[in-house]
Design a protein around this motif. Structure first.
Motif, PDB file in Angstrom:
ATOM      1  N   THR A  43       2.933  10.817   2.366  1.00 34.70           N
ATOM      2  CA  THR A  43       2.075  11.566   1.317  1.00 34.70           C
ATOM      3  C   THR A  43       1.810  10.739   0.203  1.00 34.70           C
ATOM      4  O   THR A  43       2.145   9.499   0.222  1.00 34.70           O
ATOM      5  N   PRO A  44       1.022  11.258  -0.928  1.00 34.27           N
ATOM      6  CA  PRO A  44       0.629  10.445  -1.835  1.00 34.27           C
ATOM      7  C   PRO A  44       2.068  10.034  -2.499  1.00 34.27           C
ATOM      8  O   PRO A  44       2.945  10.719  -2.592  1.00 34.27           O
ATOM      9  N   ILE A  45       2.306   8.975  -3.190  1.00 38.45           N
ATOM     10  CA  ILE A  45       3.290   8.549  -4.042  1.00 38.45           C
ATOM     11  C   ILE A  45       2.947   9.396  -5.458  1.00 38.45           C
ATOM     12  O   ILE A  45       1.860   8.997  -5.923  1.00 38.45           O
ATOM     13  N   GLY A  57       7.296   8.989  -2.180  1.00 38.53           N
ATOM     14  CA  GLY A  57       7.957   8.225  -3.291  1.00 38.53           C
ATOM     15  C   GLY A  57       7.168   8.466  -4.529  1.00 38.53           C
ATOM     16  O   GLY A  57       6.643   9.551  -4.717  1.00 38.53           O
ATOM     17  N   THR A  58       7.465   7.461  -5.294  1.00 35.69           N
ATOM     18  CA  THR A  58       6.873   7.629  -6.740  1.00 35.69           C
ATOM     19  C   THR A  58       5.924   6.352  -7.339  1.00 35.69           C
ATOM     20  O   THR A  58       6.466   5.402  -6.747  1.00 35.69           O
ATOM     21  N   ASP A  59       4.904   6.648  -8.061  1.00 39.51           N
ATOM     22  CA  ASP A  59       3.875   5.667  -8.527  1.00 39.51           C
ATOM     23  C   ASP A  59       4.417   5.750  -9.969  1.00 39.51           C
ATOM     24  O   ASP A  59       4.079   6.682 -10.739  1.00 39.51           O
ATOM     25  N   GLU A  60       4.532   4.598 -10.457  1.00 40.00           N
ATOM     26  CA  GLU A  60       5.475   4.482 -11.616  1.00 40.00           C
ATOM     27  C   GLU A  60       5.049   3.614 -12.778  1.00 40.00           C
ATOM     28  O   GLU A  60       5.546   3.402 -13.828  1.00 40.00           O
ATOM     29  N   HIS A  61       3.910   2.945 -12.271  1.00 37.11           N
ATOM     30  CA  HIS A  61       3.144   2.130 -13.367  1.00 37.11           C
ATOM     31  C   HIS A  61       2.101   2.788 -13.988  1.00 37.11           C
ATOM     32  O   HIS A  61       1.502   3.549 -13.458  1.00 37.11           O
ATOM     33  N   GLY A  62       1.491   1.916 -15.072  1.00 38.83           N
ATOM     34  CA  GLY A  62       0.088   2.341 -15.596  1.00 38.83           C
ATOM     35  C   GLY A  62       0.473   3.075 -16.938  1.00 38.83           C
ATOM     36  O   GLY A  62       1.349   3.208 -17.450  1.00 38.83           O
ATOM     37  N   GLU A  63      -1.036   3.338 -17.433  1.00 39.78           N
ATOM     38  CA  GLU A  63      -0.892   3.801 -18.831  1.00 39.78           C
ATOM     39  C   GLU A  63      -0.454   4.996 -19.206  1.00 39.78           C
ATOM     40  O   GLU A  63       0.195   5.144 -20.065  1.00 39.78           O
ATOM     41  N   PHE A 112      11.915   6.524   0.858  1.00 40.21           N
ATOM     42  CA  PHE A 112      11.110   7.170  -0.605  1.00 40.21           C
ATOM     43  C   PHE A 112      11.085   5.718  -1.188  1.00 40.21           C
ATOM     44  O   PHE A 112      11.910   5.228  -1.731  1.00 40.21           O
ATOM     45  N   ILE A 113       9.757   5.602  -1.553  1.00 43.24           N
ATOM     46  CA  ILE A 113       9.480   4.306  -2.083  1.00 43.24           C
ATOM     47  C   ILE A 113       8.936   4.546  -3.499  1.00 43.24           C
ATOM     48  O   ILE A 113       8.525   5.665  -3.930  1.00 43.24           O
ATOM     49  N   ASP A 160      -1.872  -1.404  -6.881  1.00 47.40           N
ATOM     50  CA  ASP A 160      -0.512  -1.445  -6.816  1.00 47.40           C
ATOM     51  C   ASP A 160      -0.061  -0.329  -5.988  1.00 47.40           C
ATOM     52  O   ASP A 160       0.627  -0.504  -4.872  1.00 47.40           O
ATOM     53  N   ALA A 161      -0.493   0.807  -6.418  1.00 45.35           N
ATOM     54  CA  ALA A 161       0.003   2.229  -5.542  1.00 45.35           C
ATOM     55  C   ALA A 161      -0.062   2.120  -4.163  1.00 45.35           C
ATOM     56  O   ALA A 161       0.691   2.508  -3.300  1.00 45.35           O
TER      57      ALA A 161
END
Ligand code: ME8
Length: 666
Positions: A9-11, A48-54, A92-93, A229-230
Motif C-alpha cells: 500500500t502507499p505508506i 507503513g508510514t511516511d514520516e519526513h518532510g515539510e 510495517f515500515i 525517500d518514501a
C-alpha cells in the motif's frame, strides 16, 4: 502453478490519523493476500508510514511537539488501527527507521556515483500537500486541484535527479507491458504525460530550511526529499525485514503496488526512473483505484470530511464496510461514501440477502432435522442453481485478479436472488408440515445452505471473521489457505449433511435506517456551524436533546488555599488506546511537559468509543492526584469531565481557545 506476490500500500503521511480512504487501500491489500492464500499462492504484504518532510514538520510545530514525538504518535495510531481491525500485514515500515534511512542513503550514493544526481538552482511552484513541484499544466485556476491551495514559489539551489534521461526507456516499458499500469485509463494518462519532455526531479532541501529528512550521504548540508525517500520503502523493507536476512530478490520482482490515482505520477514516472538509475528491476504491476468521495469532494484529511475506521467499526462493524467498499467501487473509478448508502447496501445485501437466506433455511433445518439436511433429490431448478454457482466459482479467480470485485459481488447477488426465488417457490416452511414431502424440503434447504457455504468461502477474503463464523456454523472447518484446492472447497454438494446445527445466530442484524437517519439529521444540525473540521465524522458526534437540569447540592465550602492544592494542568493527548478486556476505560497518554507523557485510564469509552479521537486535543488533567494502580496498569492522573444536559452522556472538559500545554489551570 502457485504464484508469489508482494502487495504494497502507499505508506501514509502521519500528519493526521487514518480515515477510511486509507483503510480502502489497506483492506484491498489484505483482501488480495487472503484471496491469493485461498488460491494456494504465497503473498507478502507491506504497509507503513511516511514520516519526513515539510508538512509533517509543520503539523508537529502546530501541535507544539518535536517531529519525532509527533510521528511516533501518529504512526502508532496507524499501526494500532490496522491491528485492531485485523489487517494481516507482514511488515510495517516507518521511514524514520534506521533500516530505511540506511537503504535510502545507499541508493542515493549509488545514483550520485553513476552521475544521475547533480546540483543546480531552480525556481518552481511547490505544493506542500502533494510534497512536490507542480507544473503549470497541473494547476487549475492557479491552485493545486487536490488540495485547493496556491502552491509556493520556491527558488533554491538543490540536488536534482536526471529523470529525463530515462524517459524513452520508461515509455518502451509501458508499451511492452500493456497491463503494467491497471486499469488502462491510468496507463493512457501516464503515456500522455510522457509525450512532453520529462523535467529532472528536485530531490533535496537545504537543512537551513528543513532538517526533518534523511541527510544526503554526499552533502551533509542537505536532506533528501519526500519522494526519493518514501518510494524506496518498498525495497528497504525487504532488504532489512523483521525476519532478518535480505529477502528482496525473492519478493521485489513480484511486487504489485496498490495506490489511488493521487500518486500515479510518482509511482509510474518518478519511481520506475529511480529504479532504472539504481539498476533495479521494475515492479510487476501498479494497480490504481479511484477516490472515495464525501459529497462532491475526495475524502481527505486536508478537507476534513473524513470517517475514522475505528469509529465506524464501533457502530457498524469494519467487515461490513469492507463488503461495501468492494461492492460499491468499480476499481479505477470514484465512488461515494455516505452512512445512508452504506446502511442501504448492508440491509439489502447482507441483512436481507445472505443473512436472511441463512437464517430462514437454517431455522427450518434446525427445527425439522436438528442437523444439516440431507441432499434430497435434485430438481431442474436446484440443478440450475448448482450450475450458476459453478460458473460463479469458475470465474472468481479471474474477477479478483482483474480487480473486478464489484462484478464478482454482483454475480454472487444474482446467485443469492435465484436461490431466494427457489425457496419462495418451494416454501420449505409449508413442506415441513407434510411428512410426505420431507425429501423435497431437505433438498430446498440443502440448496439454500450450500449456496450460503459457497458464498461465505468466496466472501471470506473480504469479510474474513464473519465468514469464518458462518462456515464454522455450517460445519465447514477446512482451512482457506490453499491446503485444500479451491475448486474442491467450492464444488457444489459438500455441505456435511447430518452434522448437528444450532439455531442460527443473527450474523447480519438489520440496521434501523430510520433511527440512524434521525440521528444523522440531528448531528448535521448540531455540527452545521461547528469549527471542528472533523465534524463530519457524524457518528462520533452523537448528541441528545436538551432536558431540564436538576442540580445536586454543593459540597462543603473550601478556601482558595484548599483549591490551590489541586494541580490542574493542560495536557495534550499524544495517543489514545483501547484497553483490552475493559468495557468503560480508554488509555490516554497525556503530555503535560514532563519527560514522559502520563498514562491515564479514563472511564469515557461508552461515550467516546474511538480513543484515537483525542490525539492532539488538549484536556484538563488533575496532575497531583495520587497515582492509582489499576488492573490494567498505573493511572497517573484524572481528566475532567461532566454530564451532558440530559445526563445521558459524559462530556470531557476542554477550553474555549488554545492553551499552552503543561501550564497550570486556574
Ligand atoms: O500520498 N479515496 O500519503 P497519503 C481513496 N505518503 N483512497 C484514499 C483516499 C480517498 N479519499 N484518501 C487517501 C501519500 N487514500 C504518500 C505516499 S508512497 C511511497 C507515499 C489512500 O497519506 C490512497 O491509497 O496522502 C492514496 O493513494 C493514499 O491513501 C494517500 O495517502
Amino acid at each position: 502453478m502457485a504464484q508469489s506476490i508482494y502487495f504494497t500500500t502507499p505508506i501514509y503521511y502521519v500528519n493526521a490519523e487514518p480515515h477510511i480512504g486509507h483503510l480502502y487501500t489497506t483492506a484491498l491489500a489484505d483482501t488480495l493476500k487472503r484471496f491469493h492464500r485461498l488460491m494456494g499462492d504465497e503473498c507478502r504484504f507491506l504497509t507503513g508510514t511516511d514520516e519526513h518532510g515539510e508538512k509533517i514538520a509543520q503539523s508537529a510545530a502546530q501541535a507544539q511537539v518535536s517531529p519525532q514525538a509527533f510521528v511516533d504518535n501518529i504512526s502508532g495510531v496507524f499501526r494500532d488501527t490496522w491491528q485492531q481491525i485485523h489487517i494481516d500485514c507482514d511488515d510495517f515500515i516507518r521511514t524514520t527507521e534506521p533500516r530505511h534511512v540506511r537503504y535510502v542513503q545507499r541508493i542515493l550514493q549509488q545514483v550520485h556515483d553513476a552521475g544521475d544526481i547533480y546540483f543546480d538552482e531552480y525556481t518552481g511552484k511547490y505544493c506542500v500537500g502533494c510534497e512536490r513541484y507542480l507544473t503549470d499544466s497541473e494547476l487549475v485556476d492557479g491552485r493545486c486541484p487536490d488540495h485547493q491551495t496556491v502552491p509556493n514559489e520556491v527558488k533554491e539551489a538543490n540536488y536534482f535527479f536526471r529523470m529525463g534521461r530515462f524517459q524513452e526507456r520508461l515509455i518502451a516499458h509501458i508499451e511492452a507491458h500493456p497491463d503494467w499500469i491497471r486499469p488502462a485509463r491510468y496507463r493512457n494518462e501516464v503515456l500522455s504525460f510522457l509525450r512532453v519532455p520529462l523535467e529532472d526531479l528536485c530531490i533535496s532541501r537545504p537543512k537551513s530550511r528543513l532538517t526533518w529528512g534523511i541527510e544526503l550521504p554526499f552533502d551533509d548540508a542537505y536532506v533528501t526529499y519526500v519522494w526519493f525517500d518514501a518510494l524506496l520503502n518498498y525495497i528497504s523493507a525487504l532488504v532489512s525485514p523483521p525476519e532478518g536476512r535480505d529477502i528482496s530478490e525473492r519478493w521485489w520482482p513480484v511486487c504489485h503496488h496498490l495506490i489511488a490515482k493521487d500518486i500515479l505520477k510518482t509511482h509510474a514516472v518518478y519511481w520506475p526512473t529511480m529504479l532504472m538509475a539504481a539498476n533495479l528491476p521494475l515492479p510487476a504491476h501498479i494497480d490504481v483505484h479511484g477516490y472515495w468521495l464525501s459529497g462532491e469532494s475526495k475524502m481527505s484529511k486536508s478537507l476534513g470530511n473524513v470517517v475514522r475506521p475505528l469509529t465506524f467499526d464501533a457502530h457498524f462493524g469494519i467487515e461490513n464496510l469492507r463488503y461495501f467498499f468492494f461492492r460499491e467501487m468499480k476499481f479505477g473509478t470514484d465512488a461515494g461514501f455516505t452512512y445512508e448508502l452504506f446502511i442501504e447496501r448492508y440491509n439489502a445485501d447482507l441483512a436481507n440477502g445472505l443473512g436472511n437466506l441463512l437464517s430462514r433455511t437454517a431455522g427450518i433445518a434446525h427445527r425439522s432435522f436438528g442437523a444439516l439436511p440431507p441432499k434430497g433429490t435434485a430438481t431442474e431448478t436446484s440443478e440450475n442453481i448448482a450450475d450458476q454457482a459453478a460458473a460463479l466459482t469458475a470465474g472468481y479467480r479471474d474477477a479478483f485478479e482483474g480487480r473486478a470485485f464489484h462484478q464478482a459481488i454482483e454475480d454472487m447477488r444474482h446467485l443469492l436472488a435465484a436461490t431466494d426465488r427457489y425457496i419462495n417457490e418451494m416454501k420449505p416452511w409449508a413442506l415441513a408440515k407434510d411428512p410426505e414431502r420431507r425429501d423435497d424440503m431437505a433438498q430446498v434447504l440443502y440448496t439454500g445452505l450450500e449456496v450460503v457455504r459457497i458464498l461465505a468461502i468466496l466472501l471470506a477474503p473480504i469479510m474474513p471473521r464473519k465468514c469464518a463464523d458462518i462456515l464454522a456454523y455450517l460445519g465447514e472447518t477446512r482451512p482457506l489457505d490453499g491446503a485444500v484446492p479451491f475448486a474442491e472447497l467450492v464444488a457444489f454438494g459438500q455441505l456435511s449433511s447430518g452434522a448437528p446445527i444450532d439455531k442460527a445466530p443473527q450474523f447480519f442484524p438489520r440496521i434501523d435506517a430510520q433511527k440512524w437517519a434521525q440521528e444523522f439529521a440531528q448531528q448535521t444540525a448540531d455540527t452545521a456551524d461547528a469549527s471542528d473540521t472533523s465534524a463530519q465524522d457524524k457518528s462520533a458526534l452523537a448528541t441528545a436533546p436538551e432536558v431540564p437540569r436538576v442540580m445536586a447540592p454543593p459540597k462543603p465550602e473550601i478556601t482558595i488555599d484548599d483549591f490551590a492544592k489541586v494541580d490542574l494542568r493542560v495536557g495534550m493527548v499524544v495517543s489514545g488506546h483501547e484497553v483490552p478486556g475493559a468495557d468503560k476505560l480508554v488509555r490516554l497518554m497525556v503530555d503535560i511537559g514532563e519527560a514522559q507523557p502520563r498514562q491515564v485510564f479514563a472511564g469515557i469509552k461508552s461515550h467516546y468509543p474511538d480513543p484515537a479521537q483525542w490525539v492532539g486535543k488538549r484536556l484538563i488533567l488533575v496532575a497531583n492526584l495520587k497515582p492509582r494502580q489499576m488492573k490494567f496498569g498505573l493511572s497517573e492522573g484524572m481528566i475532567l469531565a461532566g454530564s451532558s444536559v440530559d445526563k445521558q452522556r459524559l462530556v470531557v472538559a476542554s477550553f474555549d481557545g488554545e492553551l499552552c500545554g503543561g501550564d497550570g489551570v486556574r
